[in-house]
Design a protein around this motif. Structure first.
Motif, PDB file in Angstrom:
ATOM      1  N   HIS A  37       0.722  -1.319   0.091  1.00 14.99           N
ATOM      2  CA  HIS A  37      -0.200   0.077   0.045  1.00 14.99           C
ATOM      3  C   HIS A  37       0.950   1.248  -0.064  1.00 14.99           C
ATOM      4  CE1 HIS A  37      -2.065   3.293   2.336  1.00 14.99           C
ATOM      5  NE2 HIS A  37      -3.124   2.938   1.539  1.00 14.99           N
ATOM      6  N   TYR A  38       1.834   1.115   0.735  1.00 15.90           N
ATOM      7  CA  TYR A  38       2.704   2.332   0.877  1.00 15.90           C
ATOM      8  C   TYR A  38       3.223   2.871  -0.264  1.00 15.90           C
ATOM      9  CZ  TYR A  38       6.527   5.473   2.250  1.00 15.90           C
ATOM     10  OH  TYR A  38       7.370   6.410   2.362  1.00 15.90           O
ATOM     11  N   ARG A  39       3.755   1.488  -0.969  1.00 14.60           N
ATOM     12  CA  ARG A  39       4.796   1.679  -2.156  1.00 14.60           C
ATOM     13  C   ARG A  39       3.926   2.300  -3.357  1.00 14.60           C
ATOM     14  NH1 ARG A  39       8.923   3.313  -4.014  1.00 14.60           N
ATOM     15  NH2 ARG A  39       9.721   2.449  -5.927  1.00 14.60           N
ATOM     16  N   VAL A  40       2.577   1.807  -3.419  1.00 18.55           N
ATOM     17  CA  VAL A  40       1.603   2.250  -4.416  1.00 18.55           C
ATOM     18  C   VAL A  40       1.453   3.735  -4.328  1.00 18.55           C
ATOM     19  CG1 VAL A  40      -0.585   2.111  -5.434  1.00 18.55           C
ATOM     20  CG2 VAL A  40       0.681  -0.001  -5.090  1.00 18.55           C
ATOM     21  N   LEU A  41       1.035   4.090  -2.895  1.00 17.51           N
ATOM     22  CA  LEU A  41       0.821   5.447  -2.631  1.00 17.51           C
ATOM     23  C   LEU A  41       2.098   6.385  -3.215  1.00 17.51           C
ATOM     24  CD1 LEU A  41      -1.167   7.540  -1.511  1.00 17.51           C
ATOM     25  CD2 LEU A  41      -0.469   6.877   0.853  1.00 17.51           C
ATOM     26  N   GLU A  42       3.270   5.847  -2.666  1.00 18.54           N
ATOM     27  CA  GLU A  42       4.240   6.613  -2.728  1.00 18.54           C
ATOM     28  C   GLU A  42       4.507   6.882  -4.449  1.00 18.54           C
ATOM     29  OE1 GLU A  42       8.751   6.253  -0.873  1.00 18.54           O
ATOM     30  OE2 GLU A  42       7.993   4.389  -2.204  1.00 18.54           O
ATOM     31  N   LYS A  43       4.330   5.731  -5.117  1.00 19.35           N
ATOM     32  CA  LYS A  43       4.670   6.112  -6.618  1.00 19.35           C
ATOM     33  C   LYS A  43       3.901   6.976  -7.283  1.00 19.35           C
ATOM     34  CE  LYS A  43       7.383   4.323  -8.684  1.00 19.35           C
ATOM     35  NZ  LYS A  43       8.595   5.038  -8.956  1.00 19.35           N
ATOM     36  N   ARG A  44       2.407   6.585  -6.741  1.00 18.50           N
ATOM     37  CA  ARG A  44       1.420   7.686  -7.386  1.00 18.50           C
ATOM     38  C   ARG A  44       1.476   8.974  -6.956  1.00 18.50           C
ATOM     39  NH1 ARG A  44      -4.386   4.735  -7.236  1.00 18.50           N
ATOM     40  NH2 ARG A  44      -3.787   2.878  -8.760  1.00 18.50           N
ATOM     41  N   ALA A  45       1.931   9.461  -5.694  1.00 10.35           N
ATOM     42  CA  ALA A  45       2.368  10.672  -5.253  1.00 10.35           C
ATOM     43  C   ALA A  45       3.239  11.324  -5.795  1.00 10.35           C
ATOM     44  CB  ALA A  45       2.493  10.715  -3.739  1.00 10.35           C
ATOM     45  N   GLU A  46       4.380  10.514  -6.303  1.00  5.94           N
ATOM     46  CA  GLU A  46       5.343  11.025  -7.272  1.00  5.94           C
ATOM     47  C   GLU A  46       5.153  11.326  -8.448  1.00  5.94           C
ATOM     48  OE1 GLU A  46       8.520   7.866  -7.347  1.00  5.94           O
ATOM     49  OE2 GLU A  46       8.810   8.254  -5.127  1.00  5.94           O
ATOM     50  N   ASP A  47       4.222  10.370  -9.030  1.00  4.95           N
ATOM     51  CA  ASP A  47       3.715  10.914 -10.564  1.00  4.95           C
ATOM     52  C   ASP A  47       2.926  12.079 -10.435  1.00  4.95           C
ATOM     53  OD1 ASP A  47       4.976   8.747 -11.359  1.00  4.95           O
ATOM     54  OD2 ASP A  47       3.104   7.267 -11.043  1.00  4.95           O
ATOM     55  N   VAL A  48       1.901  12.240  -9.247  1.00  4.03           N
ATOM     56  CA  VAL A  48       0.964  13.521  -9.282  1.00  4.03           C
ATOM     57  C   VAL A  48       2.157  14.730  -8.985  1.00  4.03           C
ATOM     58  CG1 VAL A  48      -0.526  14.717  -7.884  1.00  4.03           C
ATOM     59  CG2 VAL A  48      -0.925  12.486  -8.277  1.00  4.03           C
ATOM     60  N   ILE A  49       3.132  14.710  -8.493  1.00  6.44           N
ATOM     61  CA  ILE A  49       3.938  15.781  -8.284  1.00  6.44           C
ATOM     62  C   ILE A  49       4.544  16.096  -9.603  1.00  6.44           C
ATOM     63  CG2 ILE A  49       6.202  16.418  -7.164  1.00  6.44           C
ATOM     64  CD1 ILE A  49       5.339  14.911  -4.606  1.00  6.44           C
ATOM     65  N   VAL A  50       5.265  14.932 -10.318  1.00  6.22           N
ATOM     66  CA  VAL A  50       5.635  15.154 -11.567  1.00  6.22           C
ATOM     67  C   VAL A  50       4.929  16.064 -12.580  1.00  6.22           C
ATOM     68  CG1 VAL A  50       6.592  14.179 -13.750  1.00  6.22           C
ATOM     69  CG2 VAL A  50       7.492  13.573 -11.548  1.00  6.22           C
ATOM     70  N   GLY A  51       3.511  15.662 -12.727  1.00  3.48           N
ATOM     71  CA  GLY A  51       2.484  16.116 -13.669  1.00  3.48           C
ATOM     72  C   GLY A  51       2.271  17.546 -13.189  1.00  3.48           C
ATOM     73  N   LEU A  52       2.166  17.852 -11.919  1.00  3.61           N
ATOM     74  CA  LEU A  52       1.722  19.267 -11.220  1.00  3.61           C
ATOM     75  C   LEU A  52       3.049  20.214 -11.695  1.00  3.61           C
ATOM     76  CD1 LEU A  52      -0.487  18.488  -8.006  1.00  3.61           C
ATOM     77  CD2 LEU A  52      -1.100  19.226 -10.505  1.00  3.61           C
ATOM     78  N   SER A  53       4.259  19.408 -11.367  1.00  4.37           N
ATOM     79  CA  SER A  53       5.281  20.528 -11.539  1.00  4.37           C
ATOM     80  C   SER A  53       5.662  20.905 -13.048  1.00  4.37           C
ATOM     81  CB  SER A  53       6.567  19.614 -11.052  1.00  4.37           C
ATOM     82  OG  SER A  53       6.336  19.343  -9.844  1.00  4.37           O
TER      83      SER A  53
END
Length: 94
Positions: A37-53
């Motif tokens: 769960h933590y790993r999926v959440l971490e990867k998705r959060a990273e992707d959201v940050i990249v998209g917003l950045s």
């Protein structure tokens, strides 16, 4: 405070994509499921940050809709790989 429905359509879509990416079901109580769960959440959060950045950095070249597609596409690359918690199970059932 502005209601979500008062936002422009493309912004509403982006916010919805972010919520869908980060709103994961809780994992079962198994340690392996918690780690997954933590790993999926971490990867998705990273992707959201990249998209917003990218949207912020290249606002004049990148439409909001493109950032939404990016977030949704990358979310699909990190599916839920753990057993979600079920409140209807007893401890003996797992």
């Amino acid at each position: 405070m502005t209601r979500l429905t008062d936002l422009p359509g493309e912004v509403t879509s982006l916010v919805a994509a972010i919520v869908e990416a980060l709103d994961l079901p809780l994992p079962s109580v198994e340690d392996a499921d918690e780690a997954k769960h933590y790993r999926v959440l971490e990867k998705r959060a990273e992707d959201v940050i990249v998209g917003l950045s990218m949207l912020l950095k290249f606002a004049s070249e990148m439409p909001v809709a493109e950032a939404t597609v990016y977030v949704r596409d990358w979310t699909k690359r990190h599916p839920i790989t753990y057993t979600p918690f079920r409140s209807d199970q007893t401890e003996a059932e797992g």
